[in-house]
Scaffold this motif. Structure first.
Motif, short mmCIF file in Angstrom:
data_model
loop_
_atom_site.label_atom_id
_atom_site.label_comp_id
_atom_site.label_asym_id
_atom_site.label_seq_id
_atom_site.Cartn_x
_atom_site.Cartn_y
_atom_site.Cartn_z
N UNK A 276 0.82 -1.22 0.00
CA UNK A 276 0.00 0.00 0.00
C UNK A 276 0.85 1.27 0.00
N UNK A 277 2.12 1.16 0.41
CA UNK A 277 2.93 2.37 0.58
C UNK A 277 3.97 2.57 -0.52
N UNK A 278 4.34 1.54 -1.22
CA UNK A 278 5.43 1.64 -2.21
C UNK A 278 5.03 1.09 -3.56
N UNK A 279 5.58 1.71 -4.64
CA UNK A 279 5.39 1.20 -6.00
C UNK A 279 6.77 0.86 -6.57
N UNK A 280 6.77 -0.04 -7.53
CA UNK A 280 8.04 -0.54 -8.06
C UNK A 280 8.44 0.22 -9.34
N UNK A 281 9.68 0.68 -9.34
CA UNK A 281 10.30 1.22 -10.56
C UNK A 281 11.36 0.21 -10.97
N UNK A 282 11.66 0.15 -12.27
CA UNK A 282 12.53 -0.93 -12.72
C UNK A 282 13.46 -0.51 -13.85
N UNK A 283 14.58 -1.23 -13.96
CA UNK A 283 15.48 -1.05 -15.10
C UNK A 283 16.17 -2.39 -15.35
N UNK A 284 16.42 -2.71 -16.61
CA UNK A 284 17.15 -3.93 -16.95
C UNK A 284 18.57 -3.55 -17.34
N UNK A 285 19.54 -4.22 -16.73
CA UNK A 285 20.95 -3.90 -17.01
C UNK A 285 21.75 -5.18 -17.08
N UNK A 286 22.80 -5.15 -17.92
CA UNK A 286 23.73 -6.28 -17.92
C UNK A 286 25.04 -5.80 -17.31
N UNK A 287 25.88 -6.74 -16.96
CA UNK A 287 27.21 -6.38 -16.44
C UNK A 287 27.22 -6.34 -14.92
N UNK A 288 28.44 -6.09 -14.37
CA UNK A 288 28.64 -6.16 -12.93
C UNK A 288 27.92 -5.05 -12.19
N UNK A 289 27.22 -5.40 -11.09
CA UNK A 289 26.55 -4.37 -10.31
C UNK A 289 27.51 -3.62 -9.39
N UNK A 290 28.75 -4.15 -9.20
CA UNK A 290 29.57 -3.65 -8.10
C UNK A 290 30.07 -2.22 -8.28
N UNK A 291 30.10 -1.75 -9.53
CA UNK A 291 30.57 -0.38 -9.74
C UNK A 291 29.40 0.59 -9.86
N UNK A 292 28.20 0.09 -9.53
CA UNK A 292 27.02 0.92 -9.77
C UNK A 292 26.37 1.39 -8.47
#
Ligand code: HEM
Length: 504
Positions: free
Chosen positions: A463-479
């Protein structure tokens, strides 16, 4: 300063959470004869001396009249290092170690200043009050560093242009020249080649304790035993320390020889002024002291109907108490007030050179009550230690739960692409939600670019939050995930995929 302030939080840690391990800046001046350039410790050189000289040469282009130059890391440009006034490899050696410690929040110029402070403080010198906020120059400054062959009047004029009186010039040169010496290679007309297997770069040191801050540079000068190559060098034209030290009839140097304490306090004040000499328009922070109560940036994860809140808080120099009770108090969006006693099993203490840090982790286990109702969330934290309230003078520690990682994030195993979901609190004034990446440019300066935008997915989390999304490839560690809420930008490491995302 008030928490949160990512830049000052980082500088405070660099200054006070001093641990000597291979990933720390102080490692490279511990012990003080450490030298990472050619030859190592038998070279006669030291990182400590190089770092102090580098800070001075970076500052020395300052012009008090027009406000240009100063501590701005312009010394990193090859064009400045190629000038005769910057002879030697001390600058490239310094930058090769220190540049890597700069971050998006802490400039190379701040790191050069911290390097000089650590070299002095960790090698016998006084504590130097530190301000942060130096800005990296984007191009070289005009020349302006004094050289040994310059006449006394030129040195007086140069230091006046930098903002220092004649007495301050004498003092600052003595403060700097308690470290290091002059090498043969870049200065063959000052120092002959020495055939000493323990001094392979033929460095003639300024005093007998060249990796230690002390007033020997003055006592040896006054007693006439000095071997300082800029005082008793065979070529009088380059005896600049002799002309400078003697320019007031030795009054200043005599006072330093008489009193190690006067020398230390004078140097602490002048090093601080040297490091705080910045181009006009650059605004430095107040002096950074250890923060008595310092939370780490909390991380929110939304898991269905539960908002998980994890974080850490560090207290400085708490009095010892085996039965200490530390409580986290928080206010929520619905006007509620809550509290949770932090678990002593999640307490840890570390003794640093300037104090003891006692940290508590909170919210990483299910039994300490930090699984929040998403609708209530959290607005501010306060802490109480044995009944004493710590709330930054009534302001509290503001927390941003406007966006949270969502456990609906998942991984498409087939092509290495992940779907990163972030939950956004309904009703927040969100201007943008994006992925950030950091990269160093070819001068070592760290920049941040916004590389992808999240878009509303049309899914609601609860009830309090909605989802935003993005598709990405590659390592998450530098992001990082960045969000602009109420006109303020927030950034947090992309931790969704840890330990592992489920398959989509
Ligand atoms: C008229 C002013 C100055 C002159 C002419 C001068 C000149 C020199 C010269 C020729 C060297 C030898 C560099 C090398 O061989 O790599 C040197 C080293 C050094 N200078 Fe100065 N200097 C001056 C002021 C200062 C000041 C104000 C500081 C710091 C506050 C400073 C800090 C140092 C340090 C730490 C070294 C040792 C570097 C090393 O051993 O690697 N100097 N200086």
């Amino acid at each position: 300063y008030l928490w949160p302030n990512p830049a000052l939080d980082e500088v405070e840690s660099l200054l006070y959470e001093i641990v000597i391990d291979t990933s720390s800046l102080v490692f490279f001046v511990s012990p003080c004869d450490t030298f990472t350039g050619t030859g190592g410790t038998i070279s006669g050189r030291s990182n400590a001396a190089d770092w102090i000289r580098t800070a001075y040469h970076d500052m020395a282009t300052h012009n008090v009249t027009d406000g240009t130059g100063g501590m701005d890391a312009s010394i990193r440009f090859a064009e400045e290092q190629a000038r005769l006034e910057n002879a030697g490899d001390g600058f490239s050696n310094t930058l090769s170690v220190l540049t890597g410690f700069s971050t998006r929040y802490v400039s190379i110029a701040d790191i050069l200043a911290i390097g000089a402070v650590m070299a002095v403080e960790r090698c016998g010198g006084p504590q130097i009050p530190f301000r942060a906020g130096r800005v990296d120059a984007t191009e070289p400054n005009p020349p302006g560093v004094p050289q040994p062959q310059d006449p006394l009047q030129s040195h007086i004029a140069t230091f006046a242009r930098e903002g220092f009186t004649q007495t301050e010039m004498i003092s600052l040169v003595a403060c700097g020249h308690t470290f290091g010496g002059v090498q043969h290679d870049p200065f063959p007309n000052i120092v002959p080649e020495l055939t000493d297997p323990g001094n392979t770069q033929s460095v003639a040191h300024f005093d007998t304790t060249n990796v230690h801050f002390d007033n020997n540079v003055a006592t040896e000068y006054i007693s006439g035993t000095t071997q300082n190559p800029l005082v008793v060098g065979f070529n009088d034209t380059t005896n600049s320390d002799k002309r400078i030290f003697g320019s007031d009839g030795n009054v200043t140097m005599q006072s330093f020889a008489n009193s190690p304490d006067l020398f230390a306090s004078t140097c602490a004040a002048l090093f601080a002024r040297m490091l705080d000499t910045v181009p006009s328009g650059v605004q430095l922070s107040d002096v950074i002291n250890p923060m008595l109560v310092k939370p780490a940036t909390p991380i929110f994860t939304l898991d269905g109907d539960v908002l998980r809140f994890t974080g850490r808080v560090r207290f400085w120099n708490l009095t010892a108490n085996a039965n200490r009770v530390v409580t986290l108090l928080w206010n929520d969006h619905l006007g509620g007030a809550h509290s949770s006693t932090l678990l002593s099993s999640l307490e840890s203490s570390t003794t640093y050179p300037y104090g003891v840090a006692t940290s508590y982790i909170f919210g990483n286990s299910s039994d300490d009550g930090l699984l929040l109702d998403p609708a209530a969330g959290i607005t501010t934290m306060r802490f109480s230690v044995d009944g004493k309230l710590e709330d930054q003078g009534g302001v509290g520690f503001a927390v941003q739960d406007g966006f949270a990682f969502s456990t609906t994030s998942c991984f498409f195993d087939n092509n290495g692409t992940a779907q990163y979901d972030v939950a956004v609190r309904n009703g927040v004034n969100l201007t943008s939600l994006y992925i950030e990446t950091e990269q160093r440019d070819n001068t070592g300066h760290v920049g941040v670019t916004e590389t992808a935008n999240f878009a509303p997915s049309g899914r609601t989390a609860n009830a309090a939050y909605s989802i935003w999304t993005v598709n990405l490839s590659g390592s998450p560690f530098t992001r990082y995930v960045g969000a602009e809420i109420d006109g303020v930008k927030f950034s947090t490491a992309l931790v969704i995929p840890l330990p592992a995302l489920p398959s989509c």
